[in-house]
Design a protein around this motif. Structure first.
Motif, mmCIF file in Angstrom:
data_model
loop_
_atom_site.group_PDB
_atom_site.id
_atom_site.type_symbol
_atom_site.label_atom_id
_atom_site.label_comp_id
_atom_site.label_asym_id
_atom_site.label_seq_id
_atom_site.Cartn_x
_atom_site.Cartn_y
_atom_site.Cartn_z
ATOM 1 N N HIS A 16 25.283 17.648 20.132
ATOM 2 C CA HIS A 16 24.132 17.146 19.379
ATOM 3 C C HIS A 16 24.573 16.550 18.036
ATOM 4 O O HIS A 16 24.034 15.539 17.592
ATOM 5 C CB HIS A 16 23.134 18.280 19.121
ATOM 6 C CG HIS A 16 21.853 18.126 19.868
ATOM 7 N ND1 HIS A 16 21.414 19.042 20.779
ATOM 8 C CD2 HIS A 16 20.919 17.148 19.832
ATOM 9 C CE1 HIS A 16 20.257 18.647 21.272
ATOM 10 N NE2 HIS A 16 19.938 17.495 20.718
ATOM 11 N N HIS A 93 19.840 30.976 13.049
ATOM 12 C CA HIS A 93 18.924 30.882 14.196
ATOM 13 C C HIS A 93 18.027 32.122 14.266
ATOM 14 O O HIS A 93 16.815 32.007 14.432
ATOM 15 C CB HIS A 93 19.737 30.726 15.486
ATOM 16 C CG HIS A 93 18.911 30.663 16.710
ATOM 17 N ND1 HIS A 93 18.173 29.556 17.053
ATOM 18 C CD2 HIS A 93 18.679 31.583 17.681
ATOM 19 C CE1 HIS A 93 17.536 29.796 18.187
ATOM 20 N NE2 HIS A 93 17.825 31.015 18.579
ATOM 21 N N PRO A 103 10.223 27.197 17.444
ATOM 22 C CA PRO A 103 10.426 26.262 18.559
ATOM 23 C C PRO A 103 11.469 25.186 18.247
ATOM 24 O O PRO A 103 12.255 24.806 19.109
ATOM 25 C CB PRO A 103 9.047 25.627 18.766
ATOM 26 C CG PRO A 103 8.081 26.583 18.160
ATOM 27 C CD PRO A 103 8.811 27.247 17.031
ATOM 28 N N LEU A 104 11.487 24.722 17.010
ATOM 29 C CA LEU A 104 12.461 23.711 16.614
ATOM 30 C C LEU A 104 13.879 24.281 16.644
ATOM 31 O O LEU A 104 14.810 23.647 17.151
ATOM 32 C CB LEU A 104 12.126 23.191 15.217
ATOM 33 C CG LEU A 104 12.966 22.044 14.687
ATOM 34 C CD1 LEU A 104 12.759 20.792 15.525
ATOM 35 C CD2 LEU A 104 12.612 21.772 13.243
ATOM 36 N N ARG A 107 15.090 24.749 20.177
ATOM 37 C CA ARG A 107 15.492 23.476 20.794
ATOM 38 C C ARG A 107 16.864 23.013 20.299
ATOM 39 O O ARG A 107 17.640 22.427 21.048
ATOM 40 C CB ARG A 107 14.444 22.414 20.487
ATOM 41 C CG ARG A 107 14.733 21.089 21.108
ATOM 42 C CD ARG A 107 13.612 20.118 20.870
ATOM 43 N NE ARG A 107 13.932 18.832 21.446
ATOM 44 C CZ ARG A 107 13.238 17.746 21.229
ATOM 45 N NH1 ARG A 107 12.170 17.772 20.475
ATOM 46 N NH2 ARG A 107 13.593 16.608 21.767
ATOM 47 N N TYR A 108 17.150 23.247 19.011
ATOM 48 C CA TYR A 108 18.399 22.775 18.413
ATOM 49 C C TYR A 108 19.313 23.935 18.014
ATOM 50 O O TYR A 108 20.006 23.854 17.000
ATOM 51 C CB TYR A 108 18.098 21.884 17.207
ATOM 52 C CG TYR A 108 17.372 20.625 17.584
ATOM 53 C CD1 TYR A 108 18.040 19.582 18.223
ATOM 54 C CD2 TYR A 108 16.012 20.483 17.342
ATOM 55 C CE1 TYR A 108 17.378 18.434 18.589
ATOM 56 C CE2 TYR A 108 15.337 19.334 17.703
ATOM 57 C CZ TYR A 108 16.023 18.313 18.325
ATOM 58 O OH TYR A 108 15.367 17.167 18.698
ATOM 59 N N GLU A 109 19.331 24.965 18.811
ATOM 60 C CA GLU A 109 20.170 26.123 18.510
ATOM 61 C C GLU A 109 21.639 25.698 18.371
ATOM 62 O O GLU A 109 22.178 24.984 19.207
ATOM 63 C CB GLU A 109 20.056 27.158 19.627
ATOM 64 C CG GLU A 109 20.893 28.382 19.380
ATOM 65 C CD GLU A 109 20.869 29.342 20.536
ATOM 66 O OE1 GLU A 109 21.163 30.519 20.305
ATOM 67 O OE2 GLU A 109 20.572 28.917 21.676
#
Length: 181
Positions: A16, A93, A103-104, A107-109
């Motif tokens: 990512h 996290h 939730p954000l 998603r981007y853990e």
């Protein structure tokens, strides 16, 4: 040329991070190989340094390679800082799991905040991008005010809230403005 393998705490989502860095056409990013070659300025020496992922998000490992073996430790320190390899992303996290941002962060853990590679060029890039955005902003503001506002003695005024904004004529102007005619 030297090479060093670095292991960082999981989770760490290099894929990512690279996808975000790949947006900059000046960076040498190879998404398929999960590799980036970045420009580092060490004093007056320009040093290209390659970082390649050889691990996974749950077992992150990297090969860092470059020139100037006499500065290898300095380069590793700088890369570790730029890629936030010493930041415990798992605890970040966990912290955000108890917030509205859960939730954000799910998603981007493991997505690090990758820093710009050079502060001076970051500043230059920000100024250039800012100027582009300011020009566009000024242009759009000018078009908007000249379409919906009023000129008095050579000075343009925004339309006030008390003025009728929903007239047929105003509606047609808005359509033309939005269509960029």
């Amino acid at each position: 040329m030297w090479k060093q393998t670095i292991t960082v705490p999981a989770p760490y989502d290099f894929a990512h991070a690279l996808a975000r860095l790949a947006l900059d056409p000046l960076l040498a990013v190879d998404l398929e190989r999960q590799r980036i070659t970045m420009p580092l300025h060490l004093d007056d020496v320009k040093v290209p340094v390659a970082v390649e992922s050889i691990g996974t998000k749950d077992a992150p490992r990297f090969i860092v390679s470059g020139l100037h073996p006499e500065r290898q430790q300095e380069i590793i320190e700088r890369i570790s800082h730029l890629f936030q390899w010493r930041t415990p992303l798992a605890s970040v996290h966990r912290h955000f799991q108890a917030t509205e941002l859960a939730p954000l962060f799910a998603r981007y853990e493991g997505l690090p905040l990758v820093l710009d590679f050079d502060l001076y060029f970051c500043l230059v890039k920000c100024l250039i991008h800012q100027q582009l955005h300011l020009k566009v902003g000024y242009r759009l503001t000018e078009r908007f005010v000249k379409t919906f506002g009023e000129e008095r003695d050579g000075v343009w005024f925004y339309r006030s809230a008390s003025e009728k904004a929903h007239s047929f004529r105003g509606g047609m102007k808005a359509i033309r403005f939005l269509n960029m005619e």
